[in-house]
Design a protein around this motif. Sequence first.
Motif, PDB file in Angstrom:
ATOM      1  N   ALA A  56       0.811  -1.212   0.000  1.00 47.56           N
ATOM      2  CA  ALA A  56       0.000   0.000   0.000  1.00 47.56           C
ATOM      3  C   ALA A  56       0.850   1.269   0.000  1.00 47.56           C
ATOM      4  CB  ALA A  56      -1.034  -0.016   1.121  1.00 47.56           C
ATOM      5  N   LEU A  57       0.158   2.407   0.071  1.00 48.82           N
ATOM      6  CA  LEU A  57       0.857   3.666  -0.209  1.00 48.82           C
ATOM      7  C   LEU A  57       1.859   4.075   0.852  1.00 48.82           C
ATOM      8  CD1 LEU A  57      -1.957   4.263  -2.027  1.00 48.82           C
ATOM      9  CD2 LEU A  57      -0.587   6.290  -2.294  1.00 48.82           C
ATOM     10  N   THR A  58       1.520   3.856   2.104  1.00 52.25           N
ATOM     11  CA  THR A  58       2.464   4.248   3.155  1.00 52.25           C
ATOM     12  C   THR A  58       3.801   3.558   2.896  1.00 52.25           C
ATOM     13  OG1 THR A  58       0.621   4.275   4.688  1.00 52.25           O
ATOM     14  CG2 THR A  58       2.810   4.336   5.656  1.00 52.25           C
TER      15      THR A  58
ATOM     16  N   ASN B 110      -4.816  15.171   1.176  1.00 52.44           N
ATOM     17  CA  ASN B 110      -5.226  14.961   2.567  1.00 52.44           C
ATOM     18  C   ASN B 110      -4.370  15.934   3.371  1.00 52.44           C
ATOM     19  OD1 ASN B 110      -5.730  14.129   5.136  1.00 52.44           O
ATOM     20  ND2 ASN B 110      -4.954  12.055   4.901  1.00 52.44           N
TER      21      ASN B 110
ATOM     22  N   TYR C 177      -5.597   9.447  -3.609  1.00 53.56           N
ATOM     23  CA  TYR C 177      -7.035   9.678  -3.834  1.00 53.56           C
ATOM     24  C   TYR C 177      -7.342   9.921  -5.315  1.00 53.56           C
ATOM     25  CZ  TYR C 177      -6.909  10.093   1.195  1.00 53.56           C
ATOM     26  OH  TYR C 177      -6.709   9.829   2.528  1.00 53.56           O
TER      27      TYR C 177
ATOM     28  N   ARG D  51      -3.756  -3.665   1.696  1.00 57.93           N
ATOM     29  CA  ARG D  51      -2.334  -3.348   1.696  1.00 57.93           C
ATOM     30  C   ARG D  51      -1.648  -3.680   0.371  1.00 57.93           C
ATOM     31  NH1 ARG D  51      -3.206   0.209   3.961  1.00 57.93           N
ATOM     32  NH2 ARG D  51      -1.037   0.660   4.499  1.00 57.93           N
TER      33      ARG D  51
HETATM   34  C1  LIG Z   1      -2.283  11.338   1.373  1.00 54.85           C
HETATM   35  C2  LIG Z   1      -2.213   9.925   1.779  1.00 54.85           C
HETATM   36  N1  LIG Z   1      -1.220   9.156   1.335  1.00 54.85           N
HETATM   37  C3  LIG Z   1      -1.109   7.883   1.692  1.00 54.85           C
HETATM   38  C4  LIG Z   1      -2.000   7.296   2.548  1.00 54.85           C
HETATM   39  C5  LIG Z   1      -1.778   5.887   2.974  1.00 54.85           C
HETATM   40  O1  LIG Z   1      -2.459   4.959   2.257  1.00 54.85           O
HETATM   41  P1  LIG Z   1      -2.314   3.406   2.538  1.00 54.85           P
HETATM   42  O2  LIG Z   1      -3.417   3.039   3.466  1.00 54.85           O
HETATM   43  O3  LIG Z   1      -2.441   2.821   1.163  1.00 54.85           O
HETATM   44  O4  LIG Z   1      -0.983   3.144   3.136  1.00 54.85           O
HETATM   45  C6  LIG Z   1      -3.052   8.040   3.063  1.00 54.85           C
HETATM   46  C7  LIG Z   1      -3.994   7.429   4.007  1.00 54.85           C
HETATM   47  O5  LIG Z   1      -4.684   8.038   4.763  1.00 54.85           O
HETATM   48  C8  LIG Z   1      -3.154   9.386   2.661  1.00 54.85           C
HETATM   49  O6  LIG Z   1      -4.150  10.155   3.136  1.00 54.85           O
END
Ligand SMILES: Cc1ncc(COP(=O)(O)O)c(C=O)c1O
Length: 432
Positions: free
Chosen positions: A121-123, A199, A235, A278
């Motif tokens: 996932a992104l984090t 965000n 997003y 994830r």
């Molecule tokens: C701007 C931004 N990037 C990344 C993420 C993380 O996403 P993920 O749950 O895929 O790790 C979020 C999650 O809130 C987010 O708001």
Amino acid sequence: MNLNPLAEALNSDLSANGSSILQMLSEKGKAIFFPSKGILGQGGEAKGKEINATIGTALEDDGSPLVLPSVLKSLNMPKQSFLYAPSYGNPDIRDAWKAQVIRKNPSLEGKSFSRPVVTAALTHAISMAGYLFLDPNDKVIIPDLYWDNYELVFENAYGAKIQTYNTFKNGGFDVEALEEALNKDGIGKKVLLLNFPNNPTGYTATEEEAKKITEVLVRAAEKGNKVVALLDDAYFGLVYEDGVTRESLFTKLLDAHKDILAVKLDGPTKEDYVWGFRVGFMTFGFKGATPEQLKALESKAAGAVRGNISNAPNISQLILLAAYNSPEYVKEKEEKYAVLKKRYDIIQETLASHPEYSEAFEPMPFNSGYFMCVKPKGVDAEAVRVELLQNYSTGTIMLKGLLRLAFSAVPTAKLPQLFDNVYHAILALKSK
Ligand SMILES: Cc1ncc(COP(=O)(O)O)c(C=O)c1O
């Protein structure tokens, strides 16, 4: 530091043709490689042999994965889904995601960029970008309204420093502030992160702003900077107004200048509403990139994944792949988009029909995503948050003097009440 010969080989690909990509990598990024000759390589060579004693999974005597029925019974999935995915990610989902990125960003058609590498996932994709591009004390240039987890990822994990600039000016993105931030600290490596839809603010750059942002980055590269543009597209696709960029900035940056490396960080978490699955992706592009250079970046990313989490969940990748191959998928996405867009429209109507709200708060610019923010007037945002919790049964997030309202999570019918509660909570605090 002595580098592994496989890292040397990737580095030499990256510095071919006078390219400066190698100079953009962190020390860890320079040293990392995909261990294609180790267990994974030897295991690959043994595929299809009569006896294969290479791989660290357990198999039944008939060769199928050895699984516990009590685990299997909750899943409507084949036993193969219990096995590992490759560190690069399932090859089919990589191709399916790339095809989707092109479908959703038509101006990418015919352009050259890497195959996406799968992350958890992104984090994790953002963290892998930190691994590849940030040394301790390097700066990451980010607008001052940002997702707070960047601090843990960039600062706590990699020792980098977030350097902020003003996000909004005159109701739009403060492109000048970005340029000033890039011009600070002389010429060198510049790592910046842009997150649209954003965000916490729910803002995406307009077409005009996206063009200007690209020009600013090109000017920075022309001055001799090596620019790493991290694009957090979490997003992506949730844009609700005309004139706002529907395509990722990746489309503009991937062939903008040879010294701008565009790194697209995206994934199904928010786009496909699978928060706990994830799965995410990292995709690279720069002007003049050769196929070998793009592959070298993929191998660096996959090596970082391998050394970090080994690989992202196979089962999630397989479920998503099946969805991407379903004929209903695109239509279903449109339906869910319509749910969020309706909430956005109702918020706009609510704000327009309540001019008195402007005594109490100012909405920050927003046009996309899951969130919007309001700035309370004359009272502390944290006090409003607590008042809302205690006396209005309403939960919000306080962030940098703003209240973040996740309209993605509020039933449509309750949105007018949410704003009414915010209004009355502020008035109540003012009158105390
Ligand atoms: C701007 C931004 N990037 C990344 C993420 C993380 O996403 P993920 O749950 O895929 O790790 C979020 C999650 O809130 C987010 O708001």
